[in-house]
Design a protein around this motif. Structure first.
Motif, PDB file in Angstrom:
ATOM      1  N   PRO A   1      -3.557  16.646  -5.427  1.00  0.00           N
ATOM      2  CA  PRO A   1      -4.185  15.231  -5.747  1.00  0.00           C
ATOM      3  C   PRO A   1      -4.624  15.031  -6.963  1.00  0.00           C
ATOM      4  N   GLN A   2      -5.373  13.491  -6.713  1.00  0.00           N
ATOM      5  CA  GLN A   2      -6.136  12.840  -7.878  1.00  0.00           C
ATOM      6  C   GLN A   2      -7.329  13.352  -8.245  1.00  0.00           C
ATOM      7  N   SER A   3      -7.821  13.498  -7.173  1.00  0.00           N
ATOM      8  CA  SER A   3      -8.861  14.229  -7.123  1.00  0.00           C
ATOM      9  C   SER A   3      -9.437  15.160  -6.160  1.00  0.00           C
ATOM     10  N   LEU A   4     -10.206  16.099  -6.403  1.00  0.00           N
ATOM     11  CA  LEU A   4     -10.767  16.381  -4.594  1.00  0.00           C
ATOM     12  C   LEU A   4     -12.231  15.862  -4.353  1.00  0.00           C
ATOM     13  N   GLY A   5     -12.657  15.616  -3.112  1.00  0.00           N
ATOM     14  CA  GLY A   5     -13.727  14.348  -2.837  1.00  0.00           C
ATOM     15  C   GLY A   5     -15.186  16.061  -2.865  1.00  0.00           C
ATOM     16  N   VAL A   6     -16.340  15.263  -2.404  1.00  0.00           N
ATOM     17  CA  VAL A   6     -17.311  16.274  -2.734  1.00  0.00           C
ATOM     18  C   VAL A   6     -17.264  17.210  -1.136  1.00  0.00           C
ATOM     19  N   ASP A   7     -17.873  18.072  -1.632  1.00  0.00           N
ATOM     20  CA  ASP A   7     -17.192  19.060  -0.844  1.00  0.00           C
ATOM     21  C   ASP A   7     -16.100  19.656  -0.061  1.00  0.00           C
ATOM     22  N   ALA A   8     -15.209  19.396  -1.037  1.00  0.00           N
ATOM     23  CA  ALA A   8     -13.862  19.819  -0.595  1.00  0.00           C
ATOM     24  C   ALA A   8     -13.208  21.001  -1.561  1.00  0.00           C
ATOM     25  N   VAL A   9     -13.046  22.094  -1.585  1.00  0.00           N
ATOM     26  CA  VAL A   9     -12.937  23.034  -2.241  1.00  0.00           C
ATOM     27  C   VAL A   9     -11.322  23.785  -1.920  1.00  0.00           C
ATOM     28  N   TRP A  10     -10.459  24.375  -2.731  1.00  0.00           N
ATOM     29  CA  TRP A  10     -10.020  24.972  -2.871  1.00  0.00           C
ATOM     30  C   TRP A  10      -9.919  26.014  -1.641  1.00  0.00           C
ATOM     31  N   SER A  11      -9.016  27.075  -1.401  1.00  0.00           N
ATOM     32  CA  SER A  11      -8.929  27.933  -0.208  1.00  0.00           C
ATOM     33  C   SER A  11      -7.269  28.629  -0.032  1.00  0.00           C
ATOM     34  N   GLU A  12      -7.729  30.195   0.234  1.00  0.00           N
ATOM     35  CA  GLU A  12      -6.181  30.681  -0.009  1.00  0.00           C
ATOM     36  C   GLU A  12      -5.358  30.707   1.258  1.00  0.00           C
ATOM     37  N   MET A  13      -4.018  30.201   1.279  1.00  0.00           N
ATOM     38  CA  MET A  13      -2.717  30.499   2.090  1.00  0.00           C
ATOM     39  C   MET A  13      -2.846  31.536   2.598  1.00  0.00           C
ATOM     40  N   ASN A  14      -2.595  31.889   3.664  1.00  0.00           N
ATOM     41  CA  ASN A  14      -2.065  33.032   4.783  1.00  0.00           C
ATOM     42  C   ASN A  14      -1.118  32.723   5.565  1.00  0.00           C
ATOM     43  N   ASP A  15      -0.606  34.409   6.451  1.00  0.00           N
ATOM     44  CA  ASP A  15       0.665  34.314   6.319  1.00  0.00           C
ATOM     45  C   ASP A  15       0.386  32.823   8.082  1.00  0.00           C
ATOM     46  N   LEU A  16      -0.299  32.927   9.231  1.00  0.00           N
ATOM     47  CA  LEU A  16      -0.139  31.977   9.817  1.00  0.00           C
ATOM     48  C   LEU A  16      -0.402  30.810   9.190  1.00  0.00           C
ATOM     49  N   ASP A  17      -0.858  30.504   8.700  1.00  0.00           N
ATOM     50  CA  ASP A  17      -0.517  28.903   7.683  1.00  0.00           C
ATOM     51  C   ASP A  17       0.616  28.240   7.417  1.00  0.00           C
ATOM     52  N   ARG A  18       1.517  29.393   6.938  1.00  0.00           N
ATOM     53  CA  ARG A  18       3.069  29.130   6.725  1.00  0.00           C
ATOM     54  C   ARG A  18       3.730  29.239   8.065  1.00  0.00           C
TER      55      ARG A  18
ATOM     56  N   ILE B   1       7.787  25.207   2.243  1.00  0.00           N
ATOM     57  CA  ILE B   1       6.596  25.811   2.510  1.00  0.00           C
ATOM     58  C   ILE B   1       5.659  26.246   1.552  1.00  0.00           C
ATOM     59  N   GLY B   2       6.054  26.948   0.360  1.00  0.00           N
ATOM     60  CA  GLY B   2       5.831  27.834  -0.738  1.00  0.00           C
ATOM     61  C   GLY B   2       4.955  27.082  -1.710  1.00  0.00           C
ATOM     62  N   ALA B   3       5.286  25.966  -1.336  1.00  0.00           N
ATOM     63  CA  ALA B   3       4.665  24.225  -2.616  1.00  0.00           C
ATOM     64  C   ALA B   3       3.466  24.360  -1.723  1.00  0.00           C
ATOM     65  N   PHE B   4       2.293  24.101  -0.605  1.00  0.00           N
ATOM     66  CA  PHE B   4       1.702  23.914   0.017  1.00  0.00           C
ATOM     67  C   PHE B   4       0.457  25.221  -0.525  1.00  0.00           C
ATOM     68  N   ARG B   5      -0.916  23.976  -0.306  1.00  0.00           N
ATOM     69  CA  ARG B   5      -1.826  24.421  -1.252  1.00  0.00           C
ATOM     70  C   ARG B   5      -2.796  24.261   0.271  1.00  0.00           C
ATOM     71  N   LYS B   6      -3.807  24.838   0.084  1.00  0.00           N
ATOM     72  CA  LYS B   6      -5.071  24.677   1.703  1.00  0.00           C
ATOM     73  C   LYS B   6      -6.396  24.093   0.781  1.00  0.00           C
ATOM     74  N   ILE B   7      -7.067  23.170   1.291  1.00  0.00           N
ATOM     75  CA  ILE B   7      -8.240  22.859   1.145  1.00  0.00           C
ATOM     76  C   ILE B   7      -8.895  22.966   2.356  1.00  0.00           C
ATOM     77  N   VAL B   8      -9.733  22.776   2.062  1.00  0.00           N
ATOM     78  CA  VAL B   8     -10.970  23.136   3.744  1.00  0.00           C
ATOM     79  C   VAL B   8     -12.586  22.693   3.201  1.00  0.00           C
ATOM     80  N   ALA B   9     -12.928  22.312   4.268  1.00  0.00           N
ATOM     81  CA  ALA B   9     -14.890  22.623   3.221  1.00  0.00           C
ATOM     82  C   ALA B   9     -15.554  23.625   2.522  1.00  0.00           C
ATOM     83  N   GLY B  10     -16.469  23.362   1.670  1.00  0.00           N
ATOM     84  CA  GLY B  10     -17.195  23.463   0.828  1.00  0.00           C
ATOM     85  C   GLY B  10     -18.334  23.696   1.207  1.00  0.00           C
ATOM     86  N   LYS B  11     -18.722  23.317   2.569  1.00  0.00           N
ATOM     87  CA  LYS B  11     -19.697  23.709   3.705  1.00  0.00           C
ATOM     88  C   LYS B  11     -21.508  22.983   2.942  1.00  0.00           C
TER      89      LYS B  11
END
Length: 289
Positions: free
Chosen positions: A227-244, A262-272
């Motif tokens: 991504p060029q940048s993450l927006g407000v309150d968007a944060v990186w999170s850890e991938m797990n086996d269920l995600d993959r 599949i190994g190239a994917f990273r995960k983004i969630v809300a920082g809340k």
């Protein structure tokens, strides 16, 4: 930073709590199932405006000389007559084709659509061989939509359910106000993708523009590129086996994926950090933004 303090509830807050407006737990929930459609069909009930169709019964519509309204009325007439597979030829990038279909249907579109195609649908499986314009599948409730080429801005705006897939690139504000379902982008996506996302999953196999996931409330964004940048309150999170495992199964269905697998994917969630935004003091709001 000053400690947050909670003042006595106002009369409006007290009334809203008494009405049950603050009891729903959004985290970890999916769309609520209000009734069993199969059970209702056994007793002669179904969704309003739905027809009993046979997928082996096939019809074609030549849209060359027809208006969008005429095409949509023809689709409805064919479903009423029991046709479960409908092919639209020569759509000519007309706007608002296939909107409001509340039926199980195999819809094949040989060509490209204009703006607002397939909005407010609930049930059909759609395949489009060409491109689509702005706001494709807006407020989609269920079913599948697969676009072979590219899509315009606001792809899947306010989608609530189903799978919406574009094998090519899409424009800005993909999945704006997304409330459920799955959006899959085989290529790149534009700025403010996932803006104000509330639920659901979004998969981006390529790169994303600025402010990815800006002001997202909940949900998950997977990205295989950068991504060029993450927006407000968007944060990186850890991938797990269920995600993959979920990504492997879902992407295999539609034959898309990132160049790195599949190994190239990273995960983004809300920082809340914005969940209690109105309770923050002015100085704290500046830190969040």
């Amino acid at each position: 930073m000053a400690a947050l303090t909670r003042s006595a509830p106002s009369e409006q807050e007290r009334l809203s709590h008494e009405m049950g407006m603050h009891t729903e737990k959004l985290s970890g929930r999916s769309l609520e199932k209000f009734f069993d459609i199969d059970l209702h069909e056994e007793h002669g009930f179904s969704l309003p405006g739905a027809f009993d169709v046979d997928f082996n019964k096939r019809a074609e519509i030549d849209a060359s000389d027809l208006s969008s309204s005429a095409v949509n009325l023809r689709i409805r007439s064919l479903m009423k007559d029991g046709y479960g597979t409908i092919v639209i030829k020569n759509p000519g990038a007309k706007h608002s084709i296939g909107v409001g279909i509340l039926n199980r249907l195999n819809l094949i579109i040989e060509g490209s659509l204009g703006y607002f195609g397939l909005g407010l649908i609930d049930g059909p499986n759609v395949r489009i061989s060409g491109r689509v314009g702005w706001s494709c599948a807006e407020n989609m409730m269920s079913g599948t939509v697969l676009i072979e080429k590219n899509a315009g801005s606001q792809f899947g705006a306010a989608i609530r359910g189903g799978d919406l897939v574009c094998k090519g690139n899409v424009g800005s504000r993909t999945g704006i106000d997304m409330k459920g379902g799955t959006i899959i982008v085989g290529g790149d996506t534009g700025a403010f993708t996932g803006f104000m996302m509330q639920r659901g999953r979004m998969v981006i196999c390529g790169n994303a523009g600025k402010n990815l996931g800006d002001s997202m409330y909940d949900g998950i964004i997977y990205i295989g590129g950068e991504p060029q940048s993450l927006g407000v309150d968007a944060v990186w999170s850890e991938m797990n086996d269920l995600d993959r495992k979920w990504l492997e199964r879902k992407l295999r269905m539609y034959d898309v994926g990132p160049k790195g697998g599949i190994g190239a994917f990273r995960k983004i969630v809300a920082g809340k950090q914005l969940w209690n935004y109105d309770n923050l003091e002015p100085t704290e709001k500046k830190l969040v933004l």
